[in-house]
Design an enzyme around this catalytic site. Structure first.
Site: not given
Length: 254
Positions: A58, A84, A147, A160, A195
């Site tokens: 992506v 996602c 997030s 992040y 996950t």
């Protein structure tokens, strides 16, 4: 917006939140295209739900554009797009060895933020050129993944948090801009979920983390993310908002 009969694209969907979402959308009657960095994993996951898999990085806009061109040709215009795909980076701004961490920061932005923007940009162009599908003039819905770290990032999460903060921050302006085309834009900010990113956590660290999750005091199930994504698609009044999905958790300093 109805799900049945429409084309849905889910990135990062070979596993985790993405696969759960792709599976739920397929079960609701969508024709699903799974995009993932691993073409083999994408194909395997797509086969499980009767979808189609595509190998896509992506962060490479040309690769995303090529995939959407193939999807439109083979399946039709995507009306549901859920991003996602992302990476979980951890590293201090000033590590003990004194090294610079600019490359790590740039990588997080390229995948998590630029990648999300590229998918949204290319998807919006395809949707805007298509005919409306209901009385409201809807042409599609785009759901991006932020997030909880965008609001309460921990030490070591500067890169992040910045990347996920960018995803959250562009939600409202994107929704306002694309409203004239009948395209909704939403974001989900998940907390602690089961996950691949969390699978390797030692038991003691996992237990310590869960102390900060009020109720239910457990890791989220990926299908709980998928259920929210489905609700967003189906409820036309959900637009321009970031929804925290976190069991009331607020992350500590570290």
């Amino acid at each position: 917006m109805e799900i049945k009969g429409h084309v849905a694209v889910v990135t990062g969907a070979a596993s985790g939140l993405g696969f759960a979402t792709a599976k739920r959308l397929a079960e609701a009657g969508a024709t699903v295209a799974i995009l993932d960095l691993s073409g083999e994993a994408a194909a395997k996951s797509a086969a499980e739900i009767g979808g189609t898999g595509y190998a896509v990085d992506v962060s490479d806009a040309s690769a995303v554009e090529a995939a959407f061109t193939q999807i439109e040709s083979a399946l039709g215009t995507p009306r549901i797009v859920v991003s996602c795909a992302g990476i979980g980076t951890a590293g201090r701004i000033l590590p003990r060895d004194g090294s610079l961490t600019i490359d790590t920061f740039a990588k997080a932005l390229n995948v998590n933020l630029l990648g999300t923007y590229a998918v949204m940009n290319i998807a919006a162009r395809a949707m805007a050129a298509a005919d409306p599908i209901d009385a409201d003039g809807a042409r599609g819905v785009i759901i991006n993944t932020s997030s909880v770290a965008f609001e309460d990032g921990q030490i070591g999460q500067a890169a992040y948090s910045a990347s996920k903060g960018g995803v959250a921050s562009m939600t409202l302006p994107a929704a306002r801009e694309l409203a004239r085309f009948g395209i909704r834009v939403m974001a989900i900010a998940p907390g602690l979920f089961e996950t691949a990113m969390s699978a390797g956590l030692p038991d003691d660290i996992r237990a310590d983390i869960l102390k900060n999750v009020p109720y239910p005091s457990r890791m989220g199930d990926p299908d709980e993310y998928a259920r929210l994504a489905q609700a967003i698609v189906e409820n036309p009044m959900l637009n321009g908002t970031v929804i925290r999905l976190d069991a009331a958790a607020r992350m500590p300093i570290k």
